[in-house]
Design a protein around this motif. Sequence first.
Motif, PDB file in Angstrom:
ATOM      1  N   LYS A  56       0.778  -1.369  -0.098  1.00 21.18           N
ATOM      2  CA  LYS A  56       0.140  -0.080   0.076  1.00 21.18           C
ATOM      3  C   LYS A  56       1.024   1.100   0.012  1.00 21.18           C
ATOM      4  O   LYS A  56       0.744   2.088  -0.901  1.00 21.18           O
ATOM      5  CB  LYS A  56      -1.007   0.133   1.432  1.00 21.18           C
ATOM      6  CG  LYS A  56      -1.940  -1.182   1.264  1.00 21.18           C
ATOM      7  CD  LYS A  56      -2.493  -1.248   2.626  1.00 21.18           C
ATOM      8  CE  LYS A  56      -2.012  -1.811   3.735  1.00 21.18           C
ATOM      9  NZ  LYS A  56      -1.266  -2.994   3.894  1.00 21.18           N
ATOM     10  N   THR A  57       1.774   1.165   0.960  1.00 23.62           N
ATOM     11  CA  THR A  57       2.436   2.495   0.959  1.00 23.62           C
ATOM     12  C   THR A  57       3.425   2.953  -0.037  1.00 23.62           C
ATOM     13  O   THR A  57       3.561   3.886  -0.409  1.00 23.62           O
ATOM     14  CB  THR A  57       3.121   2.538   2.301  1.00 23.62           C
ATOM     15  OG1 THR A  57       2.454   2.183   3.462  1.00 23.62           O
ATOM     16  CG2 THR A  57       3.631   3.997   2.797  1.00 23.62           C
ATOM     17  N   THR A  58       3.941   1.662  -0.409  1.00 19.92           N
ATOM     18  CA  THR A  58       4.950   1.754  -1.683  1.00 19.92           C
ATOM     19  C   THR A  58       4.246   2.349  -2.962  1.00 19.92           C
ATOM     20  O   THR A  58       4.636   3.441  -3.429  1.00 19.92           O
ATOM     21  CB  THR A  58       5.397   0.601  -2.144  1.00 19.92           C
ATOM     22  OG1 THR A  58       6.134  -0.311  -1.043  1.00 19.92           O
ATOM     23  CG2 THR A  58       6.349   0.416  -3.114  1.00 19.92           C
ATOM     24  N   MET A  99       5.602   8.206   3.065  1.00 25.16           N
ATOM     25  CA  MET A  99       4.333   8.110   3.851  1.00 25.16           C
ATOM     26  C   MET A  99       4.602   7.417   5.147  1.00 25.16           C
ATOM     27  O   MET A  99       3.964   7.753   6.065  1.00 25.16           O
ATOM     28  CB  MET A  99       3.270   7.327   2.985  1.00 25.16           C
ATOM     29  CG  MET A  99       2.684   8.129   2.097  1.00 25.16           C
ATOM     30  SD  MET A  99       1.840   9.639   2.466  1.00 25.16           S
ATOM     31  CE  MET A  99       0.413   8.929   3.176  1.00 25.16           C
ATOM     32  N   ASP A 100       5.361   6.520   5.538  1.00 20.49           N
ATOM     33  CA  ASP A 100       5.596   5.851   6.981  1.00 20.49           C
ATOM     34  C   ASP A 100       6.671   6.767   7.271  1.00 20.49           C
ATOM     35  O   ASP A 100       7.908   6.579   7.466  1.00 20.49           O
ATOM     36  CB  ASP A 100       6.406   4.471   6.456  1.00 20.49           C
ATOM     37  CG  ASP A 100       5.055   3.504   6.079  1.00 20.49           C
ATOM     38  OD1 ASP A 100       4.049   3.755   6.376  1.00 20.49           O
ATOM     39  OD2 ASP A 100       5.455   2.332   5.806  1.00 20.49           O
ATOM     40  N   ASN A 101       6.042   7.975   7.935  1.00 21.40           N
ATOM     41  CA  ASN A 101       7.198   8.993   8.318  1.00 21.40           C
ATOM     42  C   ASN A 101       7.542   8.748   9.749  1.00 21.40           C
ATOM     43  O   ASN A 101       8.206   9.651  10.275  1.00 21.40           O
ATOM     44  CB  ASN A 101       6.609  10.237   8.016  1.00 21.40           C
ATOM     45  CG  ASN A 101       5.333  10.545   8.426  1.00 21.40           C
ATOM     46  OD1 ASN A 101       4.711   9.813   9.092  1.00 21.40           O
ATOM     47  ND2 ASN A 101       4.787  11.517   7.943  1.00 21.40           N
ATOM     48  N   ILE A 109       6.487  -1.190   8.566  1.00 21.95           N
ATOM     49  CA  ILE A 109       5.115  -1.334   8.660  1.00 21.95           C
ATOM     50  C   ILE A 109       4.366   0.178   8.819  1.00 21.95           C
ATOM     51  O   ILE A 109       5.007   0.864   9.334  1.00 21.95           O
ATOM     52  CB  ILE A 109       4.695  -2.139   9.535  1.00 21.95           C
ATOM     53  CG1 ILE A 109       4.821  -1.583  11.031  1.00 21.95           C
ATOM     54  CG2 ILE A 109       5.050  -3.619   9.326  1.00 21.95           C
ATOM     55  CD1 ILE A 109       4.036  -2.726  12.315  1.00 21.95           C
ATOM     56  N   THR A 110       3.061   0.207   8.452  1.00 20.16           N
ATOM     57  CA  THR A 110       2.444   1.408   8.679  1.00 20.16           C
ATOM     58  C   THR A 110       1.544   1.215   9.959  1.00 20.16           C
ATOM     59  O   THR A 110       1.090  -0.110  10.087  1.00 20.16           O
ATOM     60  CB  THR A 110       1.389   1.501   7.701  1.00 20.16           C
ATOM     61  OG1 THR A 110       2.213   1.740   6.363  1.00 20.16           O
ATOM     62  CG2 THR A 110       0.688   3.070   7.722  1.00 20.16           C
ATOM     63  N   ILE A 111       1.666   2.240  10.878  1.00 25.94           N
ATOM     64  CA  ILE A 111       1.137   2.029  12.226  1.00 25.94           C
ATOM     65  C   ILE A 111      -0.198   2.979  12.106  1.00 25.94           C
ATOM     66  O   ILE A 111      -1.185   2.543  12.577  1.00 25.94           O
ATOM     67  CB  ILE A 111       2.160   2.427  13.645  1.00 25.94           C
ATOM     68  CG1 ILE A 111       3.296   1.243  13.328  1.00 25.94           C
ATOM     69  CG2 ILE A 111       1.481   2.413  14.621  1.00 25.94           C
ATOM     70  CD1 ILE A 111       4.313   1.497  14.418  1.00 25.94           C
ATOM     71  N   ILE A 126      -5.937   8.066   1.278  1.00 28.04           N
ATOM     72  CA  ILE A 126      -5.846   7.906   2.637  1.00 28.04           C
ATOM     73  C   ILE A 126      -5.069   6.504   2.841  1.00 28.04           C
ATOM     74  O   ILE A 126      -5.412   5.427   2.112  1.00 28.04           O
ATOM     75  CB  ILE A 126      -7.142   7.457   3.449  1.00 28.04           C
ATOM     76  CG1 ILE A 126      -8.021   8.761   3.382  1.00 28.04           C
ATOM     77  CG2 ILE A 126      -6.958   7.229   4.839  1.00 28.04           C
ATOM     78  CD1 ILE A 126      -9.477   8.342   3.545  1.00 28.04           C
ATOM     79  N   ASP A 127      -3.809   6.427   3.116  1.00 27.74           N
ATOM     80  CA  ASP A 127      -3.113   5.158   3.245  1.00 27.74           C
ATOM     81  C   ASP A 127      -3.611   4.518   4.757  1.00 27.74           C
ATOM     82  O   ASP A 127      -3.546   5.202   5.711  1.00 27.74           O
ATOM     83  CB  ASP A 127      -1.550   5.353   3.453  1.00 27.74           C
ATOM     84  CG  ASP A 127      -0.745   4.326   3.361  1.00 27.74           C
ATOM     85  OD1 ASP A 127      -1.132   3.073   2.922  1.00 27.74           O
ATOM     86  OD2 ASP A 127       0.516   4.302   3.564  1.00 27.74           O
ATOM     87  N   THR A 128      -3.733   3.317   4.677  1.00 26.70           N
ATOM     88  CA  THR A 128      -3.886   2.567   5.893  1.00 26.70           C
ATOM     89  C   THR A 128      -2.845   1.726   6.361  1.00 26.70           C
ATOM     90  O   THR A 128      -2.159   1.001   5.508  1.00 26.70           O
ATOM     91  CB  THR A 128      -5.471   1.876   5.929  1.00 26.70           C
ATOM     92  OG1 THR A 128      -5.390   0.825   4.798  1.00 26.70           O
ATOM     93  CG2 THR A 128      -6.404   2.986   5.400  1.00 26.70           C
ATOM     94  N   PRO A 129      -3.140   1.261   7.633  1.00 30.98           N
ATOM     95  CA  PRO A 129      -2.135  -0.007   8.054  1.00 30.98           C
ATOM     96  C   PRO A 129      -2.861  -1.464   7.770  1.00 30.98           C
ATOM     97  O   PRO A 129      -3.961  -1.210   7.770  1.00 30.98           O
ATOM     98  CB  PRO A 129      -2.095   0.133   9.736  1.00 30.98           C
ATOM     99  CG  PRO A 129      -3.179   1.243  10.072  1.00 30.98           C
ATOM    100  CD  PRO A 129      -3.732   1.802   8.940  1.00 30.98           C
TER     101      PRO A 129
HETATM  102 MG    MG Z   1       2.069   0.642   4.817  1.00 27.69          MG
END
Ligand code: MG
Length: 599
Positions: free
Chosen positions: A17-19, A42-44, A53-55, A72-75
């Motif tokens: 997702k974040t990529t 985005m994983d900042n 990972i996205t939290i 909207i990026d989601t975990p």
């Molecule tokens: Mg992510």
Amino acid sequence: MQKIRNIAIIAHVDHGKTTLVDKMLIATGQFADHEKPGSLIMDNNDLERERGITILSKNASTVYNGVKINIIDTPGHSDFGGEVERVLNMADGVLLLVDAFEGPMPQTRFVLQKAIQLGLKPIVVINKVDKQNCQPDLVQEQVFDLMFSLGASEEQLNFPTIYGSAKNGWMSNDWQTPSDNITPLLDTILEYIPAPKYNEGTTQMLITALKYSSYVGRIAIGRMHRGEIKVGQTVVLMKRDGSLKRSKIKELFLFEGLGRKSVQSVASGEICGLVGVDGFDIGDTVSDAENPEALDPISIDEPTMSMTFAINDSPFFGKEGKFVTSRHIKDRLKKELERNLALKVEDTDSADKFRVYGRGVLHLSVLIETMRREGYELQVGQPKVLFKDIDGVKNEPIEEMTVDVAEEFSGKVIDMITTRKGELLNMENKGDRTILDFNVPSRGIIGLRTKMLTATNGEAVMSHRFVGYEPFKGEIEKRQNGSLISMETGQVFAYALDKLQDRGRFFVAPTQKVYAGQVIGESSKSGDIVVNICKSKKLTNMRASGADDKVRIAPPIVFSLEEALEYIQEDEYVEITPKCIRLRKIILDEIARKREAKN
Ligand SMILES: [Mg+2]
Ligand SMILES: Nc1nc2c(ncn2[C@@H]2O[C@H](COP(=O)(O)OP(=O)(O)OP(=O)(O)O)[C@@H](O)[C@H]2O)c(=O)[nH]1
């Protein structure tokens, strides 16, 4: 029609997702590729970058062909599923990413189900088609079947599918004809996702997320549902409990690129941030002051797990941390409650201990890790799942679990999970891999990951998510091996370690400081043993100097915070300081401990 598209990116953990969001921002000029840090833009936050990972879900926006796209990026991790569910309220459509090799996984099902229930339009992105042995066409069919079984409407089932490799920066309508850009995806978003409807009427907005800013404090984030909102406007905050609070909008933000843009007014359909709405909670409605009307509240996830947080009272307390008292910890937890919706904190009969409830080991360990970086010291007890009494019957949380493992290890995995009261539901071969589906009590999953990795040479990929409560499945056999406990406070000697190598595996290395009652290793047998690790070779016997250096010692096992939390026994704590993670017996004194065990 406004020139806006509101989309959320949803998927199972790690499906890319974040990529993809990063690539969308780069492709539309929000960021030049060479400006990109080594990790995802985005994983900042630090923890996200370290763990990959996205939290926290995040808002960004970009402009493509004159249309603003709110993204909207989601975990993807299941502990954060509740947050995904909430932020979907801001979107009109979703990009459902599915790994072309793994196919739909437990969290894919969960997030897709939520999107379908909300009537959002899906675009399916079969990602990672660059992976060897992937099966994009088969995965596409599986996604269709999944959507059908989840009760998607005719319209939703007519979803477009885009194939590609977010990592390599391309998307295409056909996976066998790669492109060199993601334009096909961007075009599909404009074409297929509807522009938000403008709802005529008085001001209404549901607060779905929040952000902290060191300048302005808490910012309420949500989608303007109806009418408009202006800076200076008096609004009424409608709380979940029915109470009303008047306040004045001080500042309004829209999302622009990775940042925020201050504006004077926002119209229905936009995603925005509000400053000035004091005392808000997620799920509250911001409404017109004269005609307050609440929107349907959003579901708040119930905790599934609890841990004891205690002050650090080990002999080494206060050596590394700045914040060590119960007051410090209490205040910090209170502050966390303001922003961490799935968290609950209860006092206990001891002023030095709190029961903290959350959505899983990762959810709570992120908090603990954040605290230790801020300079806190604390001790945390074994994670416990929450049982529920349903019609006089003890029920426990059950999760669906998928394990992807080399065929040769599948027997071992099945064995391991069935001893933990898991039930094998399905078994499927994919090349030389086997995909196993189980239902397992959450209890059985705690501590499973490390064990399974050891049993499968680090091969198994497992994921799980909560499905519901079922009657208690019976006792699960506890960890077989006992703990090796330090007899004394002092320094670990190589000589002593060497002599004790056949007793088990150690978590400490020579010269490290340990205290009496600290858990310094895992015994190869059941039952705890107290050992003397601080013993040096008797000076009288020492002939040649440096004899200590010659011993051959296995390197210590080093636990991550999550591993440590999942590893400890009921009568043990994990001690956490800014610099160390130690395991210990709650009762350090051997005699007192034995007496307690007898009772
Ligand atoms: Mg992510
Ligand atoms: N081979 C391959 N790897 C990819 C692709 N897209 C992403 N990855 C890798 O997959 C891993 C996870 O990517 P992320 O973008 O962090 O995945 P995510 O879905 O945002 O993960 P969470 O937010 O933690 O759920 C990273 O190592 C990426 O480099 C792709 O198209 N092909």
